[in-house]
Write an enzyme that holds these catalytic residues in place. Structure first.
Site, PDB file in Angstrom:
ATOM      1  N   ASP A  38       0.707  -1.095  -0.447  1.00 25.50           N
ATOM      2  CA  ASP A  38      -0.061   0.067   0.160  1.00 25.50           C
ATOM      3  C   ASP A  38       1.027   1.225   0.201  1.00 25.50           C
ATOM      4  OD1 ASP A  38      -2.176   1.929   0.880  1.00 25.50           O
ATOM      5  OD2 ASP A  38      -3.123   0.023   0.834  1.00 25.50           O
ATOM      6  N   ASP A  56       4.099   2.974  -4.327  1.00 20.15           N
ATOM      7  CA  ASP A  56       3.306   3.906  -5.252  1.00 20.15           C
ATOM      8  C   ASP A  56       3.011   2.966  -6.431  1.00 20.15           C
ATOM      9  OD1 ASP A  56       1.226   5.265  -6.693  1.00 20.15           O
ATOM     10  OD2 ASP A  56       3.157   6.669  -6.303  1.00 20.15           O
ATOM     11  N   SER A 121     -16.986  -3.141  -9.047  1.00 23.49           N
ATOM     12  CA  SER A 121     -17.079  -2.418  -8.032  1.00 23.49           C
ATOM     13  C   SER A 121     -19.539  -2.457  -9.008  1.00 23.49           C
ATOM     14  CB  SER A 121     -17.467  -1.027  -8.082  1.00 23.49           C
ATOM     15  OG  SER A 121     -18.372  -0.148  -7.239  1.00 23.49           O
ATOM     16  N   TYR A 152     -15.001   6.674 -11.537  1.00 22.49           N
ATOM     17  CA  TYR A 152     -14.639   5.666 -10.701  1.00 22.49           C
ATOM     18  C   TYR A 152     -15.139   4.673 -11.745  1.00 22.49           C
ATOM     19  CZ  TYR A 152     -14.810   2.716  -6.636  1.00 22.49           C
ATOM     20  OH  TYR A 152     -14.977   1.414  -5.688  1.00 22.49           O
ATOM     21  N   ASN A 181     -20.923  -2.113  -1.933  1.00 22.34           N
ATOM     22  CA  ASN A 181     -21.449  -1.614  -0.456  1.00 22.34           C
ATOM     23  C   ASN A 181     -20.939  -2.296   0.639  1.00 22.34           C
ATOM     24  OD1 ASN A 181     -22.353   0.867  -0.994  1.00 22.34           O
ATOM     25  ND2 ASN A 181     -24.220   0.187  -0.938  1.00 22.34           N
ATOM     26  N   GLU A 194     -15.147   8.583   3.950  1.00 20.57           N
ATOM     27  CA  GLU A 194     -15.763   6.949   4.621  1.00 20.57           C
ATOM     28  C   GLU A 194     -16.932   7.200   3.402  1.00 20.57           C
ATOM     29  OE1 GLU A 194     -15.355  10.360   5.467  1.00 20.57           O
ATOM     30  OE2 GLU A 194     -16.806  11.163   5.909  1.00 20.57           O
ATOM     31  N   ALA A 196     -21.352   5.211   2.893  1.00 19.71           N
ATOM     32  CA  ALA A 196     -22.787   5.423   4.291  1.00 19.71           C
ATOM     33  C   ALA A 196     -22.300   4.683   5.163  1.00 19.71           C
ATOM     34  CB  ALA A 196     -23.612   5.016   3.212  1.00 19.71           C
TER      35      ALA A 196
END
Ligand code: NAD
Length: 341
Positions: A38, A56, A121, A152, A181, A194, A196
């Site tokens: 990371d 990176d 996603s 995204y 999610n 952050e 929901a």
């Protein structure tokens, strides 16, 4: 560092982030040798990885180092956040994530990695299929004709294609998972990135601990989503990596709830009643749910943990964070309202 020959060696990119940090611990518990990579160390607790490289991954050389001498790669690194972030940083997100994804996959191929799991996603699904709160759950084939959500979502869709072509033309076994999610403890809970469930837990905890019952929600709160607890996510990722299924696969719960209902669930977990104040803000699509027909068929499994149980565990952890911050008398870095990606 000398590498063990008796254990399967895997790399997890994004291991300093929410899902990647949990995935490292999960894979260690399964007996793997794990390298985490990371651009930063995990924020909330130390890593269980055998080796942790701070790199990176937008840089090609870093990706070569990250994927050297491992048999499998779980590619989770991404510049991402909740609705507020992904609806306002399109250039940065598309630029960074294209570089991370393209370089990591190609470096893995060059290093002879056998299996590669890419984390896509639900944002790949077209906005035109998500215009009502009572939305039809999304099947994997619904991603086309394409109109993903924000830059995204476009990057996720393009990298899905890249994985498919790399498998067909170069023989690297790629797996593609579309998360819906994911939430749980040890994820970003303030600061603007952050998502929901974490934002809702923070707002409710703040209301409970300060005695001010008001919480802000972006829009009318009738927008709908499904939410999947982190432990189910880890089980699903691992099962998919071990499977022979190479097409994109949904991974999420298929219980549709509104953001207002999410607020009620979190209030119940906190044992406090709150007053919702609806304010303008980015809401994302009007409704989104996961169709898990293919998930069940491919993995012989589906997420098990109830939303109530997951919210309780997440709320308890976030309340402890908020309490610590209030005790140290530092102002909260952000008091953003609650939206969804
Ligand atoms: P996260 O932001 O907590 O983790 C992503 C990690 O990637 C971060 O730790 C970040 O530092 C790291 N990263 C960013 N840029 C980097 C760079 N240049 N080099 C190295 N590392 C870099 O997010 P998460 O929730 O753990 O998500 C993991 C993956 O799952 C991401 O690819 C995300 O897009 C995808 N996803 C997550 C969700 C969700 O609900 N959490 C939903 C859909 C897709």
């Amino acid at each position: 560092m000398s590498l063990p020959s008796n254990k399967k060696r895997v790399a997890v990119t994004g291991a300093g982030g929410f899902i990647g940090h949990h995935l490292v611990s999960f894979l260690k518990a399964q007996g793997y040798w794990v390298r985490g990579i990371d651009i930063k160390h995990p924020e909330f607790s130390s890593t269980d990885a055998d080796e942790f490289l701070v790199l990176d991954l937008r840089r090609w050389e870093s990706c070569l180092e990250a994927t050297r001498n491992v048999e499998e790669v779980y590619a989770l690194a991404a510049d991402m956040g909740g609705m507020g972030f992904i609806s306002s940083h399109h250039a940065e997100i598309l630029h960074n994530n294209l570089l991370i994804s393209t370089h990591t996959l190609d470096a893995a191929r060059q290093n002879g990695v056998q299996r590669y799991l890419y984390t896509s996603s639900a944002c790949v699904y077209p906005e035109y299929r998500q215009t009502s709160t009572n939305v039809v759950a999304l099947k994997e084939e619904d991603a086309y004709p394409a109109e993903p959500q924000d830059a995204y979502g476009w990057e996720k869709l393009i990298t899905e294609r890249l994985c498919t072509h790399y498998r067909a033309e170069y023989g690297i076994e790629t797996r593609i998972v579309r998360f819906h999610n994911i939430f749980g403890p040890h994820g970003t809970w303030d600061g603007g990135r952050e998502k929901a469930p974490a934002a809702m837990c923070r707002k409710v905890a703040f209301a409970k601990l300060t005695g001010n019952p008001e919480i802000e929600i972006w829009g009318d709160g009738e927008q709908t989503r499904s939410f999947c607890y982190i432990d189910d996510c880890l089980e699903g990722i691992h099962r998919l990596m071990r499977s022979d299924y190479s097409q994109p696969l949904n991974l999420g719960q298929d219980r549709l709830i509104s953001i207002n209902q999410l607020a009620d669930l979190v209030s119940d977990a906190a044992g406090v009643s709150v007053q919702r104040r609806h304010v303008p803000g980015p809401e994302g699509v009007r409704g989104r749910n996961s169709d898990n027909t293919r998930l069940r068929a491919v993995l012989g499994w589906e997420p098990q943990i109830s939303l109530e149980d997951g919210i309780r565990k997440t709320y308890d952890w976030i309340e402890a964070q908020v309490r610590e911050q209030l005790d140290s008398a530092e102002p909260l870095r952000s008091r953003s309202a609650v939206g969804v990606a």
